[in-house]
Design an enzyme around this catalytic site. Sequence first.
Site, PDB file in Angstrom:
ATOM      1  N   GLY A   1       0.766  -1.238   0.000  1.00 19.94           N
ATOM      2  CA  GLY A   1       0.000   0.000   0.000  1.00 19.94           C
ATOM      3  C   GLY A   1       0.801   1.295   0.000  1.00 19.94           C
ATOM      4  O   GLY A   1       0.363   2.301  -0.532  1.00 19.94           O
TER       5      GLY A   1
ATOM      6  N   ASP B   1      -0.089   3.448   4.088  1.00 15.94           N
ATOM      7  CA  ASP B   1      -1.040   4.170   3.247  1.00 15.94           C
ATOM      8  C   ASP B   1      -2.179   4.776   4.057  1.00 15.94           C
ATOM      9  O   ASP B   1      -2.559   5.917   3.857  1.00 15.94           O
ATOM     10  CB  ASP B   1      -1.584   3.262   2.121  1.00 15.94           C
ATOM     11  CG  ASP B   1      -2.091   1.914   2.628  1.00 15.94           C
ATOM     12  OD1 ASP B   1      -2.040   1.661   3.855  1.00 15.94           O
ATOM     13  OD2 ASP B   1      -2.546   1.106   1.796  1.00 15.94           O
TER      14      ASP B   1
ATOM     15  N   PHE C   1     -14.593   3.417   1.742  1.00 22.77           N
ATOM     16  CA  PHE C   1     -13.538   2.622   1.137  1.00 22.77           C
ATOM     17  C   PHE C   1     -12.973   3.344  -0.079  1.00 22.77           C
ATOM     18  O   PHE C   1     -13.716   3.732  -0.980  1.00 22.77           O
ATOM     19  CB  PHE C   1     -14.074   1.240   0.748  1.00 22.77           C
ATOM     20  CG  PHE C   1     -12.991   0.323   0.293  1.00 22.77           C
ATOM     21  CD1 PHE C   1     -12.154  -0.290   1.221  1.00 22.77           C
ATOM     22  CD2 PHE C   1     -12.774   0.099  -1.049  1.00 22.77           C
ATOM     23  CE1 PHE C   1     -11.117  -1.112   0.805  1.00 22.77           C
ATOM     24  CE2 PHE C   1     -11.738  -0.733  -1.478  1.00 22.77           C
ATOM     25  CZ  PHE C   1     -10.917  -1.342  -0.550  1.00 22.77           C
ATOM     26  N   VAL C   2     -11.666   3.523  -0.102  1.00 19.37           N
ATOM     27  CA  VAL C   2     -11.037   4.266  -1.197  1.00 19.37           C
ATOM     28  C   VAL C   2      -9.960   3.419  -1.885  1.00 19.37           C
ATOM     29  O   VAL C   2      -9.447   2.467  -1.306  1.00 19.37           O
ATOM     30  CB  VAL C   2     -10.395   5.582  -0.685  1.00 19.37           C
ATOM     31  CG1 VAL C   2     -11.458   6.552  -0.186  1.00 19.37           C
ATOM     32  CG2 VAL C   2      -9.361   5.314   0.402  1.00 19.37           C
TER      33      VAL C   2
ATOM     34  N   ASP D   1      -6.668   2.806   9.510  1.00 16.53           N
ATOM     35  CA  ASP D   1      -8.096   2.461   9.515  1.00 16.53           C
ATOM     36  C   ASP D   1      -8.453   1.970  10.916  1.00 16.53           C
ATOM     37  O   ASP D   1      -8.750   2.782  11.795  1.00 16.53           O
ATOM     38  CB  ASP D   1      -8.351   1.423   8.411  1.00 16.53           C
ATOM     39  CG  ASP D   1      -9.818   1.055   8.274  1.00 16.53           C
ATOM     40  OD1 ASP D   1     -10.670   1.754   8.847  1.00 16.53           O
ATOM     41  OD2 ASP D   1     -10.119   0.066   7.589  1.00 16.53           O
TER      42      ASP D   1
ATOM     43  N   ASP E   1      -5.623  -0.524  -2.704  1.00 19.53           N
ATOM     44  CA  ASP E   1      -6.219  -1.478  -3.638  1.00 19.53           C
ATOM     45  C   ASP E   1      -7.621  -1.928  -3.253  1.00 19.53           C
ATOM     46  O   ASP E   1      -8.053  -1.787  -2.103  1.00 19.53           O
ATOM     47  CB  ASP E   1      -5.357  -2.742  -3.706  1.00 19.53           C
ATOM     48  CG  ASP E   1      -5.475  -3.577  -2.420  1.00 19.53           C
ATOM     49  OD1 ASP E   1      -5.223  -3.014  -1.325  1.00 19.53           O
ATOM     50  OD2 ASP E   1      -5.844  -4.754  -2.499  1.00 19.53           O
TER      51      ASP E   1
ATOM     52  N   ARG F   1      -4.100   0.074  -7.558  1.00 13.65           N
ATOM     53  CA  ARG F   1      -3.001   0.711  -6.812  1.00 13.65           C
ATOM     54  C   ARG F   1      -2.285   1.770  -7.638  1.00 13.65           C
ATOM     55  O   ARG F   1      -1.726   2.712  -7.100  1.00 13.65           O
ATOM     56  CB  ARG F   1      -1.967  -0.346  -6.389  1.00 13.65           C
ATOM     57  CG  ARG F   1      -2.451  -1.321  -5.334  1.00 13.65           C
ATOM     58  CD  ARG F   1      -1.247  -2.062  -4.751  1.00 13.65           C
ATOM     59  NE  ARG F   1      -1.626  -3.242  -4.006  1.00 13.65           N
ATOM     60  CZ  ARG F   1      -1.974  -3.269  -2.723  1.00 13.65           C
ATOM     61  NH1 ARG F   1      -2.003  -2.142  -2.041  1.00 13.65           N
ATOM     62  NH2 ARG F   1      -2.289  -4.394  -2.125  1.00 13.65           N
TER      63      ARG F   1
ATOM     64  N   LYS G   1      -8.588   7.433   8.434  1.00 18.54           N
ATOM     65  CA  LYS G   1     -10.039   7.291   8.302  1.00 18.54           C
ATOM     66  C   LYS G   1     -10.702   7.787   9.562  1.00 18.54           C
ATOM     67  O   LYS G   1     -10.333   7.393  10.670  1.00 18.54           O
ATOM     68  CB  LYS G   1     -10.404   5.822   8.070  1.00 18.54           C
ATOM     69  CG  LYS G   1     -11.066   5.603   6.746  1.00 18.54           C
ATOM     70  CD  LYS G   1     -11.541   4.195   6.555  1.00 18.54           C
ATOM     71  CE  LYS G   1     -11.159   3.751   5.155  1.00 18.54           C
ATOM     72  NZ  LYS G   1     -11.727   2.456   4.797  1.00 18.54           N
TER      73      LYS G   1
HETATM   74  P1  IMP Z   1      -5.839  -1.186   9.743  1.00 15.81           P
HETATM   75  O1  IMP Z   1      -4.925  -2.237  10.301  1.00 15.81           O
HETATM   76  O2  IMP Z   1      -7.284  -1.550   9.908  1.00 15.81           O
HETATM   77  O3  IMP Z   1      -5.525   0.208  10.199  1.00 15.81           O
HETATM   78  O4  IMP Z   1      -5.728  -1.263   8.186  1.00 15.81           O
HETATM   79  C1  IMP Z   1      -4.688  -0.812   7.493  1.00 15.81           C
HETATM   80  C2  IMP Z   1      -4.638  -1.472   6.135  1.00 15.81           C
HETATM   81  O5  IMP Z   1      -5.936  -1.802   5.613  1.00 15.81           O
HETATM   82  C3  IMP Z   1      -4.068  -0.476   5.185  1.00 15.81           C
HETATM   83  O6  IMP Z   1      -2.668  -0.548   5.160  1.00 15.81           O
HETATM   84  C4  IMP Z   1      -4.719  -0.842   3.882  1.00 15.81           C
HETATM   85  O7  IMP Z   1      -3.940  -1.826   3.217  1.00 15.81           O
HETATM   86  C5  IMP Z   1      -6.042  -1.444   4.261  1.00 15.81           C
HETATM   87  N1  IMP Z   1      -7.152  -0.458   4.104  1.00 15.81           N
HETATM   88  C6  IMP Z   1      -7.852   0.169   5.081  1.00 15.81           C
HETATM   89  N2  IMP Z   1      -8.781   0.996   4.580  1.00 15.81           N
HETATM   90  C7  IMP Z   1      -8.676   0.896   3.225  1.00 15.81           C
HETATM   91  C8  IMP Z   1      -9.382   1.514   2.119  1.00 15.81           C
HETATM   92  O8  IMP Z   1     -10.292   2.365   2.251  1.00 15.81           O
HETATM   93  N3  IMP Z   1      -8.977   1.129   0.881  1.00 15.81           N
HETATM   94  C9  IMP Z   1      -7.991   0.221   0.655  1.00 15.81           C
HETATM   95  N4  IMP Z   1      -7.300  -0.364   1.649  1.00 15.81           N
HETATM   96  C10 IMP Z   1      -7.641  -0.035   2.923  1.00 15.81           C
HETATM   97 MG    MG Z   2      -4.542  -3.360   1.114  1.00 13.39          MG
END
Ligand code: IMP
Ligand code: MG
Length: 184
Positions: free
Chosen positions: A44, A100, A152-153, A103, A159, A165, A131
Amino acid sequence: MEKDISKILIDQEVILRRLDRIAERIERDYAEGDELVVVALLNGAFMFMADLLRRLKMPLSIECLRVSSYHGGTESSGTVNFLDRTSPEVSGRKVLLLDDILDSGRTLKAVAEKLTDAGAAEVRSCVLLVKDRPREIEIEADYYCFTIGNEFVVGYGLDYLEKYRNLPYIGVLKDECLLPEHRS
Ligand code: IMP
Ligand code: MG
């Protein structure tokens, strides 16, 4: 690919202008002589890493870590998998972690802990997107470029099922381009 996008949320020019500012801040914050190791999370962060690092004039080394937390969809899986057999050498070094998007926060938290356990002198994080959503994990990024809504983006490294990507901007997919189980 472009035809699958319903709206552009952040265009390339805006991203790059913001990276100019973030790069200036990072350079100001680190003292001269700091030996920085940048650890970027793949896949990412690849585009963000390239555009941000070319703006930094300080000496640094680069390591990449492959981590996965999404399993083929639009929701975080809840577990963070480290896909590399070895970890970067960070003992006694200052680390700037690049991802990237923040979330749920699980990825940043798990990686920051791993690097701290590996003896990093300091771990700071820098993400392209945050987010705006309630987070189960208490973590904040030290540097972030943009806050987005809870949607979701894709693009600029992000991706959907490993596609999109390479879009140069951040956008939202048309509902019809999502698998039925991911539609709103
Ligand atoms: P977290 O561990 O939930 O913070 O997620 C982080 C990972 O989830 C990021 O590095 C992304 O690869 C993926 N991710 C989270 N939100 C999105 C989105 O809106 N689009 C695409 N990938 C996302
Ligand atoms: Mg991803």
